[in-house]
Scaffold this motif. Structure first.
Motif, PDB file in Angstrom:
ATOM      1  N   MET A 315       0.862  -1.170   0.000  1.00 56.02           N
ATOM      2  CA  MET A 315       0.000   0.000   0.000  1.00 56.02           C
ATOM      3  C   MET A 315       0.901   1.223   0.000  1.00 56.02           C
ATOM      4  SD  MET A 315      -3.283  -0.704  -0.045  1.00 56.02           S
ATOM      5  CE  MET A 315      -4.048   0.816   0.561  1.00 56.02           C
ATOM      6  N   THR A 316       0.525   2.207  -0.797  1.00 58.31           N
ATOM      7  CA  THR A 316       1.250   3.468  -0.821  1.00 58.31           C
ATOM      8  C   THR A 316       0.313   4.566  -0.342  1.00 58.31           C
ATOM      9  OG1 THR A 316       2.640   2.756  -2.658  1.00 58.31           O
ATOM     10  CG2 THR A 316       2.511   5.117  -2.240  1.00 58.31           C
ATOM     11  N   LEU A 317       0.721   5.214   0.732  1.00 56.99           N
ATOM     12  CA  LEU A 317      -0.069   6.275   1.350  1.00 56.99           C
ATOM     13  C   LEU A 317       0.543   7.630   1.007  1.00 56.99           C
ATOM     14  CD1 LEU A 317      -0.536   4.631   4.869  1.00 56.99           C
ATOM     15  CD2 LEU A 317      -1.994   4.416   2.851  1.00 56.99           C
ATOM     16  N   VAL A 318      -0.321   8.625   0.805  1.00 58.65           N
ATOM     17  CA  VAL A 318       0.126   9.959   0.419  1.00 58.65           C
ATOM     18  C   VAL A 318       0.125  10.856   1.656  1.00 58.65           C
ATOM     19  CG1 VAL A 318      -0.273  11.909  -1.113  1.00 58.65           C
ATOM     20  CG2 VAL A 318      -0.869   9.599  -1.871  1.00 58.65           C
ATOM     21  N   LEU A 319       1.254  11.494   1.905  1.00 57.65           N
ATOM     22  CA  LEU A 319       1.420  12.408   3.039  1.00 57.65           C
ATOM     23  C   LEU A 319       1.662  13.802   2.469  1.00 57.65           C
ATOM     24  CD1 LEU A 319       4.043  10.252   5.000  1.00 57.65           C
ATOM     25  CD2 LEU A 319       1.559   9.987   4.987  1.00 57.65           C
ATOM     26  N   THR A 320       0.818  14.763   2.839  1.00 63.95           N
ATOM     27  CA  THR A 320       0.863  16.076   2.194  1.00 63.95           C
ATOM     28  C   THR A 320       1.144  17.189   3.202  1.00 63.95           C
ATOM     29  OG1 THR A 320      -0.753  15.286   0.576  1.00 63.95           O
ATOM     30  CG2 THR A 320      -0.413  17.666   0.697  1.00 63.95           C
TER      31      THR A 320
END
Length: 581
Positions: A315-320
């Motif tokens: 899983m690739t999670l986006v951190l902004t």
């Protein structure tokens, strides 16, 4: 066949991997004169793909795209007198040979189709100590191909021969070489190594592309390469007139450095002394390869062993935006705590792709990737991916993922083995079904490092500028099982006298921190103004293991080129102004 031949044989290539440009076979047959057309369809990952294909149906296990190409091109090749040699047989060369015959019959063509087999050692895996594997294939040489061609084959399909062998076979058959003609064979190995990866020799994957092709038009559709191989083993690498890309000393140098180790490049028929290769321009889109020396082959053959390692998921999670590190730590701890059955392996990678004060949301975001592996598919399936998504409303601000929850997938493991060449059958099977055993080499030489080269004296450079290494150096990298190689070259003698002293193993480890704790060997190749680094273990247990973001290490060289180093001002004449700012 085997008579006195004074001119070169023209051998083209139309495939560098299983999935390459389908139209390349037609382009090569219609673009100019050829005597032979070859194709390389196999790689370590491809063998795993074909093994799984064969496991589903015993009549599969070969590269089906080869048949698609022949559908359009077989009659054309016959009309033009071009003979075809390809390793598209994969794990089932006999099956592919039968399929080609069936295709020819359907097209109303009379074709002599032969094949080479013996590389498949899976039935003897226990006897040879390989353990439980899905595929076990020895790398055969060129003499089975030679036997088939000398007997009149129009099409020869093989299993796992070395990539260069599909070129060495036609050259040896055409010129009537003997098995102890090591210099000639090594010359053909060099030419074969250059053209077997297709457009990588004509500007594809080329480090200096932006500088040498400034408007990019010529690179939109690079042509495929061909080798004019002379009776003495020397060659000229070129391409058909009017095709895209370019053949230059630099494009050929880049390909020579691809997926090799040191000064000795072993093949089953001869060992190429890469340190003897001399390149020179022979006109537009023509590069001469000369001076090549060869040695007897090693007494063993390499065997590609592929097996199922287990199951994986990611899983690739986006951190902004702000607090990227804290966001990553929070979700990591949440996910690891929430899972009742933790996978056997759980790897986290944070890619800081975010920019400060970014003007788009995408450039304000970093990517947090979690890869899991386990022998039990349940532990890496929805239990894992759904557990990650369940955190959506209770984790860091701005939580979102790049994909929905998914099931785990099988992953493969590659490892090499070596067996005595005499223990591996090598059989040429002619169109009439007759079989000819190909004897192993009678003269062999254990593979060993060459003595260290005397390095040139360092030039007394003065002032330096801090710029990317790639401002003067090209690179080409790739996978070798669980290891990777990075070949780095420069264009001028002063640059070489700087590079060979500046780019040491310690410097490489500094520039590529991923290599800091791994075994790294540097090989010096003065004729090419190049150094080649072999980095053991960086790819874990092979390409299919997916140990890193770039699982085949294809961009490792470009990462290295992007790192800044102190380069003498005297060497900066060719550096673009924007890199000197």
């Amino acid at each position: 066949m085997g008579g006195l031949v004074t001119g070169p044989v023209r051998i083209g290539n139309c495939s560098g991997f299983y999935g390459d440009r389908l139209s390349a076979m037609h382009e090569m047959l219609t673009g100019g004169d050829l005597d032979y057309l070859t194709g390389d369809y196999l790689a370590e990952l491809t063998m795993l793909i074909l093994a799984r294909d064969r496991a589903k149906a015993p009549d599969r296990g070969y590269a089906k795209t080869f048949l698609k190409q022949l559908e359009e091109c077989l009659g054309l090749a016959l009309d033009r007198g071009v003979r075809i040699v390809a390793n598209a047989g994969g794990l089932n060369p006999a099956g592919l040979a039968d399929a080609v015959r069936a295709l020819a019959q359907r097209l109303g063509l009379t074709v002599n189709v032969a094949h080479v087999e013996g590389d498949d050692l899976l039935p003897r895996a226990d006897e040879l100590g390989f353990g439980s594997v899905l595929a076990a294939n020895a790398y055969l040489g060129a003499w089975g191909i030679v036997e088939c061609l000398n007997a009149g084959a129009d099409v020869v399909v093989t299993g796992r021969v070395t990539d260069a062998s599909v070129i060495v076979g036609p050259a040896a058959a055409h010129h009537g070489w003997q098995r102890t003609d090591y210099d000639r064979l090594a010359g053909a190995i060099a030419a074969g190594h250059v053209i077997e990866c297709g457009a990588q020799a004509t500007g594809g994957n080329y480090a200096f592309f932006a500088r040498d092709f400034p408007d990019l038009t010529a690179l939109i559709r690079p042509g495929f390469p061909l080798a004019e191989i002379h009776p003495d083993g020397s060659s000229v690498i070129t391409k058909h007139p009017g095709t895209g890309g370019a053949v230059t000393v630099d494009t050929v140098t880049a390909q020579l450095l691809y997926e090799i180790t040191g000064a000795r490049y072993a093949n089953p028929d001869a060992t190429l002394r890469v340190d003897t290769v001399e390149l020179s321009s022979d006109g537009a889109d023509r590069v001469r390869i000369g001076g090549v020396r060869g040695e007897p082959p090693p007494p063993t053959l390499k065997v590609s062993l592929n097996s199922i390692g287990g199951f994986r998921n990611e899983m690739t999670l986006v951190l902004t935006g702000l607090d990227i590190e804290a966001k990553a730590e929070l979700v990591r701890r949440q996910l690891e705590t929430s899972m009742t059955a933790k996978p056997a392996q759980m790897e986290w990678t944070l890619a800081r792709t975010d920019h400060e004060d970014a003007d788009t949301e995408e450039t304000a975001s970093a990517l947090l990737r979690c890869v899991v592996r386990d022998p039990d598919p349940a532990n890496v399936g929805r239990k894992f991916s759904s557990a990650a998504v369940e955190l959506a409303l209770s984790s860091y601000p701005g939580f979102h993922a790049t994909s929905p929850p998914g099931d785990g997938q099988v992953y493969g493991v590659f490892r090499p083995a070596f067996v005595a060449a005499g223990d591996v059958p090598h059989v040429a099977v002619h169109a009439d079904g007759s079989r000819v055993d190909i004897a192993p080499a009678t003269q062999t030489l254990e593979l060993a490092p060459v003595p260290p080269f005397a390095l040139p004296e360092p030039l007394p450079f003065g002032e330096t500028r801090r710029v990317p290494l790639g401002s003067i150096a090209g690179a080409r990298s790739g996978d070798k099982g669980g290891s990777a190689n990075v070949g780095v070259w420069v264009r001028t003698d002063p640059q070489w006298r700087w590079l060979v002293h500046a780019l040491t193993v310690d410097k490489l480890r500094e520039l590529l921190p991923e290599t800091a704790d791994l075994p790294v060997t540097r090989h010096v190749l003065p004729n090419l103004r190049a150094v080649n680094f072999v980095i053991d273990g960086i790819l874990g247990e092979g390409v299919a293991y997916h140990a890193r973001f770039d699982p085949q290490a294809k961009a490792l060289g470009e990462w290295l080129r992007s790192r800044t180093v102190d380069i003498p001002v005297e060497l900066s004449a060719e550096i673009p102004e924007e890199l000197l700012a």
